[in-house]
Design a protein around this motif. Structure first.
Motif, PDB file in Angstrom:
ATOM      1  N   TYR A   1       0.558   5.334   0.843  1.00 25.32           N
ATOM      2  CA  TYR A   1      -0.244   6.351   1.515  1.00 25.32           C
ATOM      3  C   TYR A   1       0.402   7.656   1.508  1.00 25.32           C
ATOM      4  O   TYR A   1       1.751   7.746   1.362  1.00 25.32           O
ATOM      5  CB  TYR A   1      -0.573   6.071   2.972  1.00 25.32           C
ATOM      6  CG  TYR A   1      -1.392   4.851   3.120  1.00 25.32           C
ATOM      7  CD1 TYR A   1      -1.061   3.764   3.227  1.00 25.32           C
ATOM      8  CD2 TYR A   1      -2.776   5.412   3.417  1.00 25.32           C
ATOM      9  CE1 TYR A   1      -1.916   2.645   3.329  1.00 25.32           C
ATOM     10  CE2 TYR A   1      -3.853   4.269   3.587  1.00 25.32           C
ATOM     11  CZ  TYR A   1      -3.091   2.916   3.897  1.00 25.32           C
ATOM     12  OH  TYR A   1      -4.209   1.874   3.994  1.00 25.32           O
TER      13      TYR A   1
ATOM     14  N   PHE B   1       4.773  -0.427   8.303  1.00 24.79           N
ATOM     15  CA  PHE B   1       4.772   0.644   7.580  1.00 24.79           C
ATOM     16  C   PHE B   1       6.680   1.032   7.469  1.00 24.79           C
ATOM     17  O   PHE B   1       7.284   0.453   8.173  1.00 24.79           O
ATOM     18  CB  PHE B   1       4.531   2.015   8.007  1.00 24.79           C
ATOM     19  CG  PHE B   1       3.041   2.109   8.114  1.00 24.79           C
ATOM     20  CD1 PHE B   1       1.933   1.673   8.790  1.00 24.79           C
ATOM     21  CD2 PHE B   1       2.555   3.026   7.009  1.00 24.79           C
ATOM     22  CE1 PHE B   1       0.559   1.933   8.501  1.00 24.79           C
ATOM     23  CE2 PHE B   1       1.161   3.238   6.559  1.00 24.79           C
ATOM     24  CZ  PHE B   1       0.217   2.623   7.309  1.00 24.79           C
ATOM     25  N   GLY B   2       6.933   1.658   6.417  1.00 21.90           N
ATOM     26  CA  GLY B   2       8.356   2.072   6.250  1.00 21.90           C
ATOM     27  C   GLY B   2       8.170   3.419   6.905  1.00 21.90           C
ATOM     28  O   GLY B   2       7.130   3.934   7.403  1.00 21.90           O
ATOM     29  N   GLU B   3       9.614   4.042   7.007  1.00 19.27           N
ATOM     30  CA  GLU B   3       9.776   5.343   7.736  1.00 19.27           C
ATOM     31  C   GLU B   3       9.343   6.437   6.821  1.00 19.27           C
ATOM     32  O   GLU B   3       9.011   7.598   7.282  1.00 19.27           O
ATOM     33  CB  GLU B   3      11.007   5.549   8.350  1.00 19.27           C
ATOM     34  CG  GLU B   3      11.383   4.487   9.430  1.00 19.27           C
ATOM     35  CD  GLU B   3      12.529   4.561   9.903  1.00 19.27           C
ATOM     36  OE1 GLU B   3      12.889   3.953  11.274  1.00 19.27           O
ATOM     37  OE2 GLU B   3      13.541   5.479   9.486  1.00 19.27           O
TER      38      GLU B   3
ATOM     39  N   LEU C   1      -0.913  -3.396   8.946  1.00 23.74           N
ATOM     40  CA  LEU C   1      -0.119  -3.110   8.067  1.00 23.74           C
ATOM     41  C   LEU C   1       1.322  -2.567   8.663  1.00 23.74           C
ATOM     42  O   LEU C   1       1.322  -2.104   9.867  1.00 23.74           O
ATOM     43  CB  LEU C   1      -0.387  -1.635   7.374  1.00 23.74           C
ATOM     44  CG  LEU C   1      -1.835  -1.817   6.765  1.00 23.74           C
ATOM     45  CD1 LEU C   1      -1.898  -0.359   6.084  1.00 23.74           C
ATOM     46  CD2 LEU C   1      -1.607  -2.666   5.365  1.00 23.74           C
TER      47      LEU C   1
ATOM     48  N   GLN D   1       1.088  11.330   3.649  1.00 27.14           N
ATOM     49  CA  GLN D   1       0.601  11.879   4.911  1.00 27.14           C
ATOM     50  C   GLN D   1       1.044  13.401   4.786  1.00 27.14           C
ATOM     51  O   GLN D   1       2.245  13.710   4.836  1.00 27.14           O
ATOM     52  CB  GLN D   1       1.125  10.996   5.947  1.00 27.14           C
ATOM     53  CG  GLN D   1       0.662  11.426   7.266  1.00 27.14           C
ATOM     54  CD  GLN D   1       1.142  10.673   8.428  1.00 27.14           C
ATOM     55  OE1 GLN D   1       2.258   9.948   8.496  1.00 27.14           O
ATOM     56  NE2 GLN D   1       0.113  10.761   9.332  1.00 27.14           N
TER      57      GLN D   1
ATOM     58  N   PHE E   1      -5.023   7.331   1.476  1.00 26.24           N
ATOM     59  CA  PHE E   1      -4.788   6.071   0.699  1.00 26.24           C
ATOM     60  C   PHE E   1      -4.655   6.741  -0.707  1.00 26.24           C
ATOM     61  O   PHE E   1      -5.325   7.452  -1.298  1.00 26.24           O
ATOM     62  CB  PHE E   1      -5.851   5.288   0.803  1.00 26.24           C
ATOM     63  CG  PHE E   1      -5.902   4.108  -0.211  1.00 26.24           C
ATOM     64  CD1 PHE E   1      -6.702   4.039  -1.374  1.00 26.24           C
ATOM     65  CD2 PHE E   1      -4.873   3.315  -0.348  1.00 26.24           C
ATOM     66  CE1 PHE E   1      -6.690   3.310  -2.292  1.00 26.24           C
ATOM     67  CE2 PHE E   1      -4.860   2.262  -1.272  1.00 26.24           C
ATOM     68  CZ  PHE E   1      -5.855   2.137  -2.327  1.00 26.24           C
TER      69      PHE E   1
ATOM     70  N   PHE F   1       0.841  -0.957   0.072  1.00 26.05           N
ATOM     71  CA  PHE F   1      -0.120  -0.070   0.012  1.00 26.05           C
ATOM     72  C   PHE F   1       0.870   1.291  -0.095  1.00 26.05           C
ATOM     73  O   PHE F   1       2.123   1.273   0.749  1.00 26.05           O
ATOM     74  CB  PHE F   1      -0.877   0.071   1.128  1.00 26.05           C
ATOM     75  CG  PHE F   1      -1.971  -1.252   1.318  1.00 26.05           C
ATOM     76  CD1 PHE F   1      -1.248  -2.463   1.904  1.00 26.05           C
ATOM     77  CD2 PHE F   1      -2.998  -1.255   1.185  1.00 26.05           C
ATOM     78  CE1 PHE F   1      -2.074  -3.567   2.008  1.00 26.05           C
ATOM     79  CE2 PHE F   1      -4.060  -2.263   1.266  1.00 26.05           C
ATOM     80  CZ  PHE F   1      -3.310  -3.436   1.460  1.00 26.05           C
TER      81      PHE F   1
ATOM     82  N   GLY G   1       0.621  16.368  10.786  1.00 23.48           N
ATOM     83  CA  GLY G   1      -0.316  16.084  11.780  1.00 23.48           C
ATOM     84  C   GLY G   1      -1.847  15.704  11.311  1.00 23.48           C
ATOM     85  O   GLY G   1      -3.016  15.674  11.965  1.00 23.48           O
ATOM     86  N   LYS G   2      -1.733  14.893  10.245  1.00 22.42           N
ATOM     87  CA  LYS G   2      -2.937  14.356   9.569  1.00 22.42           C
ATOM     88  C   LYS G   2      -2.946  12.957   9.481  1.00 22.42           C
ATOM     89  O   LYS G   2      -1.909  12.298   9.534  1.00 22.42           O
ATOM     90  CB  LYS G   2      -3.445  15.125   8.250  1.00 22.42           C
ATOM     91  CG  LYS G   2      -3.673  16.502   8.305  1.00 22.42           C
ATOM     92  CD  LYS G   2      -4.354  17.201   7.083  1.00 22.42           C
ATOM     93  CE  LYS G   2      -4.546  18.581   7.134  1.00 22.42           C
ATOM     94  NZ  LYS G   2      -5.391  19.200   6.056  1.00 22.42           N
ATOM     95  N   GLY G   3      -4.046  12.332   9.128  1.00 16.81           N
ATOM     96  CA  GLY G   3      -4.025  10.779   8.922  1.00 16.81           C
ATOM     97  C   GLY G   3      -3.606  10.406   7.404  1.00 16.81           C
ATOM     98  O   GLY G   3      -3.744  11.162   6.367  1.00 16.81           O
ATOM     99  N   PRO G   4      -2.930   9.197   7.367  1.00 17.00           N
ATOM    100  CA  PRO G   4      -2.407   8.684   5.971  1.00 17.00           C
ATOM    101  C   PRO G   4      -3.615   8.476   5.018  1.00 17.00           C
ATOM    102  O   PRO G   4      -4.843   8.465   5.465  1.00 17.00           O
ATOM    103  CB  PRO G   4      -1.817   7.380   6.482  1.00 17.00           C
ATOM    104  CG  PRO G   4      -1.487   7.668   7.651  1.00 17.00           C
ATOM    105  CD  PRO G   4      -2.484   8.319   8.452  1.00 17.00           C
TER     106      PRO G   4
ATOM    107  N   LEU H   1       4.334   7.370   2.410  1.00 18.14           N
ATOM    108  CA  LEU H   1       4.661   5.895   3.255  1.00 18.14           C
ATOM    109  C   LEU H   1       4.049   4.726   2.577  1.00 18.14           C
ATOM    110  O   LEU H   1       3.190   4.835   1.617  1.00 18.14           O
ATOM    111  CB  LEU H   1       3.657   6.271   4.328  1.00 18.14           C
ATOM    112  CG  LEU H   1       3.703   7.151   5.353  1.00 18.14           C
ATOM    113  CD1 LEU H   1       2.501   7.035   6.532  1.00 18.14           C
ATOM    114  CD2 LEU H   1       5.187   6.967   6.139  1.00 18.14           C
TER     115      LEU H   1
END
Lengths: 113, 113
Positions: free
Chosen positions: B36, B103-105, B101, B38, B46, B34, B41-44, B87
Motif C-alpha cells: 500500500y 503491517f510493517g512499520e 492484515l 499512504q 492499494f 500486500f 493523514g490519508k487512508g492506505p 506499507l
C-alpha cells in the motif's frame, strides 16, 4: 469508482465520553475491517466482519464494540474514551469470494481531550 | 505470531534515481502479501497483491516481487509525486474470510526534484 465512506471525518471528544464511527463499504463488498493507526505507527487491526458475523478479532479494547448491519455498513462504538484512544481509525472492505484485497477508507481522526 | 519488517525506515532519492524497498515477513502460511501507499493523514491506497513466490506485478514506475521470505518494491526513475510512506502487509492463511492484515512499520520515501 465508489470507495469506502467513513463518517465523521473528524471527531473531538472529552475523556470518558462515547463515540460512534461509521463505515460504508464499497458496494457489493461483504467484509469490513477496522484498524487503528497512532501517530507515526502502522495500522493495527481491531476487528472484522464477514456477512454480518465477526470473522477475526485483534487488539480491540473491551470498551470498544462493533457490528455489521444488514446493509453491510459497520459501526465502531467506543466508550469511556481515554487520551490514548486518539488516533486515525480506518475502515476497509473486501469482496471475500473474489479477492483478499482490502480497500481502505479515508479514515476518522479521533481526538480525545 | 505474524511479523513484518520493512527497510529502510526512510529513503531519500533524487528524481530519476531508482531503488528498492524491502519487506521481510514471517507468517504461519501466507495467504497474500500486500503493498500500500499512504500519504500523511490519508487512508492506505492499494498497490499490489502477491500470492506465491516468484510472482511479480508492475504498475507504472513500481514493480513488486515476492520470495518465500521477503518482498521487494522496486521504484524505477521515481518522481516527486511518488513521495509517500509505503506499507507492506501480510495476511495469514487461516481458512476463513475476513482475516486481518499485519503491517510493517513502513518506508517513508522522499523524492527530491
Amino acid at each position: 469508482a465508489a470507495g469506502v465512506i467513513q463518517s465523521p471525518r473528524h471527531l473531538i471528544k472529552e475523556k470518558r465520553e462515547t463515540a460512534t464511527l461509521k463505515c460504508y463499504p464499497i458496494p457489493r463488498h461483504d467484509t469490513v475491517y477496522w484498524y487503528q493507526q497512532g501517530p507515526g505507527q502502522d495500522p493495527q487491526f481491531l476487528i472484522s466482519f464477514y456477512e454480518k458475523m465477526q470473522s477475526d478479532k485483534g487488539s480491540i479494547p473491551d470498551r470498544f464494540s462493533a457490528q455489521q448491519f444488514s446493509d453491510y455498513h459497520s459501526e465502531l462504538n467506543m466508550s469511556s474514551l481515554e487520551l490514548g484512544d486518539s488516533a486515525l481509525y480506518f475502515c476497509a472492505s473486501s469482496l471475500a469470494w473474489l479477492t483478499d484485497t482490502q480497500y481502505f477508507g479515508p479514515g476518522t481522526r479521533l481526538t480525545v481531550l | 505470531e505474524d511479523q513484518v519488517t520493512q527497510s529502510p525506515e526512510a529513503l531519500r532519492l533524487q528524481e530519476g534515481e531508482s531503488s528498492s524497498l524491502n519487506c521481510s515477513y514471517t507468517v504461519s502460511g501466507l495467504r497474500g502479501l500486500f503493498w500500500y501507499r499512504q500519504d500523511p493523514g490519508k487512508g492506505p491506497e492499494f498497490l499490489f497483491t502477491l500470492y506465491s513466490a516468484g510472482e511479480e506485478k508492475e504498475k507504472e514506475r513500481l514493480k513488486a516481487t515476492l520470495t518465500k521470505k521477503e518482498s521487494f518494491l522496486h521504484i524505477t526513475a521515481p518522481k516527486p509525486e511518488d513521495s509517500a510512506t509505503y506499507l507492506c502487509a501480510v495476511q495469514a492463511l487461516i481458512g476463513t474470510s475476513g482475516s486481518r492484515l499485519t503491517f510493517g512499520e513502513g518506508t517513508q520515501l522522499t523524492v527530491n526534484p
